[in-house]
Structures are given as C-alpha cells and as structure tokens.
Design an enzyme around this catalytic site. Structure first.
Site, short mmCIF file in Angstrom:
data_model
loop_
_atom_site.label_atom_id
_atom_site.label_comp_id
_atom_site.label_asym_id
_atom_site.label_seq_id
_atom_site.Cartn_x
_atom_site.Cartn_y
_atom_site.Cartn_z
N ASP A 36 -10.85 -40.46 7.07
CA ASP A 36 -10.08 -41.07 8.15
C ASP A 36 -10.79 -42.37 8.51
O ASP A 36 -11.97 -42.35 8.87
CB ASP A 36 -10.05 -40.16 9.38
CG ASP A 36 -9.23 -38.89 9.14
OD1 ASP A 36 -8.59 -38.78 8.09
OD2 ASP A 36 -9.26 -38.01 10.02
N ASP A 92 1.50 -33.83 10.54
CA ASP A 92 0.50 -33.53 11.57
C ASP A 92 1.10 -32.52 12.56
O ASP A 92 1.50 -32.89 13.67
CB ASP A 92 0.12 -34.81 12.34
CG ASP A 92 -0.47 -35.88 11.42
OD1 ASP A 92 -1.33 -35.54 10.61
OD2 ASP A 92 -0.05 -37.05 11.53
#
Ligand code: 1PR
Length: 523
Positions: free
Chosen positions: A224, A379
């Site tokens: 990330d 997500d």
C-alpha cells in the site's frame, strides 16, 4: 541486437527490461522494413487476437512478418504473439492468423477458473535449445483464456495441463513461441530468454518432465503506497484501513526496494495499491509511475497496480479516461490494473439500468488489454443483522457473531479506501464485474486488514462461489498456517499479505516452506 515487434497497446516494458538485463541491445519496430531487416525478432503480445490482427494489417506488418518467418531467422512469439502463428482463433474467428503452423486457437473449456492465471509447469516434447540449463520442473507464468490446438504434433514443443493438456510452447526450425511469459517467470524465464538471445546452446530435452503439470497457488506481496506527511512516497500499512499511528502515516519502507526484496524472496506477484488514488489523480502523481518503471527493471514477476483508475478531469478542464490512466500504467511496466471505487460505481449503474454501455472502465480496459489485465479490488466490511429478512442483501449465517450476538451478516462494498459504505454486496459486485469483463478479483476485508487473525473464510467462500474468474484472498494473514487454512477451506487461486512481510515477521520463503507438500506452490 534483438528487434521487438510492438505497436503501442501492450505491456512490452517488461520484455525490454528483461532483455536489457541480459545485456542485449534492443530496437523497436516502426516499419515493415525493420521486421524484414531483423536478426532476431521477438513478438510479445497480450490481449485480444482480433485487435492484434487488425493492427498488424493496418500497419502493413503482415507481409513483412511472413517474409521474416520464411527466412529461417530466429523468432520468439510470446502469448498471443505465439498464437498468431496459427491459422486463426475462436477469439476473433473473422480474422485470419499467419498460418505458419496448422491449427486453431480455442477458448479453455474447463471446469476451472478462466483465465488460466499463474505459475504452471511444462512438459517438453522435443529437443530444443530454449530450455538449456533448466531441470525441466520449473514453473512459468501464464495468463490467458485461449490456447493453441496444433494439428501437427511436430510443432508442439511443450504441453501444460489445465483441466487437460494444452500446447504451451511451439517450435518449427528457428521459429519458437511460448504461451507463458518468460519475462514474468523469474529466473527460469530469464534463462529461456537468454537461451533465445545467445543461440549457442546445446539442444536437448531437460531431465525432468512433470506430467501432469500443476498450477501453483500464488503468494502475493502487497504494498500500500501513499505520500507521508513529509511528502515522501512510502509503503504504509493500515489496521482495518487506518494507516496512521500516533497521528502520522506509518512508514514501512521504500516501494521500489521492498518490491525488489519480495521478488528475491520468491513472491509470485507484487501488487502496488496507490491508496490515496481515489482523491489524487495518478497521472499528476508521477512518482507512482516512476515507482513502477524502476520496479519493473528488476522485478520479473507480474506487477499489478491499483488506485485512481477512473475517468478524471484536471484543474485545466482536460479530461482523461480510465483507459488512458491504465495505458500509462501498462506502459510503465504494469501487467494488470486493479479498479476499486470505480468498480462499485460501475456496478451500481449497471444494476440500475440493466444495460452494458461498453463505456465503463472495466469494459474499455478489458477490450484493449484483455480481461486478464483487469483486476477488481473489493474493500468489503461485515454488516451484521439478526435475521436475513432484515436486509435486502444476501446474507450468510456466520460462525463469528456480531457485537450483539447477531448470527447473520452481509458483506458491504465500500469506496474511497473504506470510508463510505454502499448498497452493494461483495458477491454481487464480483459477479457483475466478471460479466463486464474483469479477469480477477482481489478480495480485501476491512474487518481483518492488519489484524493478523487470518483470512475471512466466510467472505471468501461467498465471493468465490459467485464467480468463475480467479480470486485473490487478502487481509488478515498473521502466520504461515493462515495460508494453508485459506487454501484448504476455499478454492481461491492465490493469497496476498502485506504487514507480516513488511515487518519481516514471516518471510515469503517461510510461507512456501510451510505450504510445501500441502498445496502446489512454486519454489
Ligand atoms: O478506489 O480504485 O482508487 O483504489 C484504491 C485502492 O487502495 C483499493 O484497492 C483499496 O483496497 C486500497 N486502499 C485504500 N485505502 C486503503 C487503506 O488501507 N487505508 N488499502 C487501501 C487496502 C488492503 C490490502 C492489504 C491487505 C493485506 N489495503 O491490499 O494489503 O489487507 O494486509 P495484511 O496482510 O497486513 O492484513 P481506488
């Protein structure tokens, strides 16, 4: 000198990087004359067979290619660049192939996920210089929905098994082709490319020829990435998507360095998520493009990049399409792009209208770069209810009750990095994206992210059962056993982790050592 046949659309950066890494110079074809004058020609190509043939014709490359192939000089076709040697393909039956090899390209007809994505073995059928120095039991990276069916067994160099044996490499005199991607197949792939380049290699059949070959479960390292408060691009890691500790963005290292480390440690793929991409437009965020360019110089496994893949209008009123954003990523070394928030909006529109527009980012990118290039990053988070009739969404009965003891939940999709919940469940999202042309699902889980509690098996089964495309399980890995658990209890093709790799709690090699003998992996 290697001549590379490219006409703009595909990702050839990794082939160029691999060949340059091997110390060879490379020139890219701009005219038909360049093809005819080549000493050694490499044609790497992913994507759609029909669009490839149309562009080859428009550019008037077909006759020069046929001339070159008839000249007896070395040719290496990769993926669709190998399929072009056959007479045609079910992918675009109206377009004729080059017809150098008798046979046809057909879609996989298997009870398994299609595309066939991942690391699989080869069974070498005839002596060749292409696998010189290899044992024969190495695995190579495949990503395709179509495969060649050769009418002439003499042209079959290797077969690979996926439901049934298919042609995974061909050879006719000095014309060679691989369905797999040597430029994405780590050290073994670089050996294949080097053998093609050097051409002074002994001709032999490697000692080991696995039969059947087996597709490995993939272990993926995820980075990330975002700018920290000082403006440096860093790898960060959230706890349930909160990436700040004591008010500052956690800094777990530099993206290019970490990706290089994961390649060396045996990661089967590397994924970068530009986690603030939903608010920062990636084409203005050039450092991310630079990260990709630098990484792809030394990392020879597939690279996925996500974050900010959507239509965008900048401050000067200039409009960019998601396809343009994706194209920039592909040019910079990405093999796949992952779409997060925009996929949710696309599915919401589709569910409202019931109509495909052909204009969505998923459809557009898939039609130019192929379905395998489009990953959907979901997500989701759990929304608990006491009973299924309390929500219009599909629920599961859960073994992990909610805070008030609720025994049912649904998996709500979110956008903007988990900040906003939407009225779509994860299985519906995955299924709809598959219909629109997505090739793979990256299934995160906000409840498990960064917790080290293991993957959310219930979520994964709910989504995996809704689709036929491959699914990457993500979020929650805390130890080696969690990988074994997710492969034993679900049918996912791959598992991804971030925190445990970044913090060096569990190296990738330890995960693979633990899985050896339990599931098929690439060592
Ligand atoms: O919406 O298309 O711009 O894409 C944004 C992308 O950034 C999405 O793919 C979204 O998943 C990701 N993202 C946004 N915010 C965050 C955040 O953490 N605040 N990261 C975020 C999501 C999830 C995983 C993570 C696993 C494994 N990261 O990829 O790597 O949960 O972690 P673990 O092994 O440590 O548990 P768009």
């Amino acid at each position: 000198m290697i001549t590379l046949l490219d006409y703009g659309a595909g990702n050839v950066r990794s082939v160029i990087n691999a060949i340059e890494k091997l110390g060879e110079r490379i020139t890219v074809v701009t005219t038909g004359r360049d093809i005819l004058d080549a000493e050694k020609l490499v044609f790497p190509r992913v994507g759609n067979f029909g669009s490839m043939m149309r562009i080859l014709r428009q550019k008037q490359f077909v006759q020069p290619l046929l001339g070159y192939l008839g000249s007896g000089r070395p040719f290496l076709g990769i993926c669709v660049g190998m399929q072009v040697l056959f007479e045609g393909s079910d992918e675009a039956p109206e377009e004729k192939g080059l017809g150098i090899l008798p046979g046809w390209v057909k879609r996989f007809d298997v009870d398994l996920a299609v595309p066939h994505i991942g690391w699989n073995g080869i069974n070498v059928k005839q002596p060749t210089d292409l696998f010189y120095g290899l044992d024969g039991d190495e695995k190579f990276y495949f990503v395709h929905s179509y495969h060649a069916v050769a009418d002439d067994p003499a042209s079959v160099l290797t077969t690979t098994d996926y439901g049934y044996p298919f042609v995974s490499a061909v050879q006719k005199n000095r014309i060679q082709g691989t369905q797999f991607h040597p430029e994405k197949s780590g050290a073994a792939g670089l050996t294949v490319l080097e053998n093609f380049i050097r051409k002074d290699r002994q001709v032999a059949i490697p000692g080991k020829c696995p039969s059947p070959t087996r597709l490995a479960k993939r272990i993926i390292a995820c980075l990330d990435v975002r700018a920290n408060d000082q403006g440096d691009l860093v790898v960060t890691k959230g706890d349930q998507y909160d990436v700040r500790a004591a008010g500052s963005v956690r800094n777990l290292g530099k993206p290019v360095e970490l990706a290089g480390r994961y390649f060396e440690e045996g990661a089967d793929e590397v994924t970068f998520l530009n986690i603030t991409g939903f608010r920062d437009f990636p084409l203005e965020d050039m450092p991310m493009i630079q990260v990709l360019k630098e990484t792809s110089k030394n990392v020879f496994v597939p690279l996925t990049i996500g974050g900010g893949i959507r239509d965008f209008t900048d401050n000067n009123g200039r409009a960019y399409t998601a396809l343009q954003v994706a194209a920039e990523y592909f040019r910079s070394g990405a093999d796949k792009v992952s779409i997060g928030s925009d996929a949710v909006y696309i599915v919401e529109e589709f569910l409202k209208s019931g109509r495909r527009t052909g204009q969505s980012a998923i459809e557009q990118i898939a039609s130019v770069y192929g379905n395998q290039a489009v990953v959907i990053s979901i997500d989701p988070r759990r929304i608990y209810v006491d009973a299924p009739d309390q929500t219009p969404h599909a629920t599961v009965e859960t073994a992990i009750p909610g805070p008030r003891g609720q025994r049912y939940c649904w998996f709500q999709c979110t956008v903007k990095g988990g900040r906003e919940g939407r009225e779509v469940d994860a299985a519906t999202l995955a299924q709809t994206c598959e219909q629109l042309g997505a090739g793979e699902i990256l299934l995160n889980c906000i409840d498990r992210d960064g917790t080290n509690l293991g993957f959310d098996i219930e979520l994964i089964n709910a989504v995996k059962q809704a689709v036929t495309i491959p699914v990457i399980a993500s979020s929650g890995a805390g130890c080696e056993a969690h990988f074994a658990e997710v492969f034993a209890n679900t049918d996912v093709e791959s598992a991804l982790a971030a925190g445990i790799f970044h913090r060096r709690e569990v190296p990738i090699s330890a995960v693979k050592a633990y899985l050896k003998g339990k599931v098929e992996i690439r060592l």
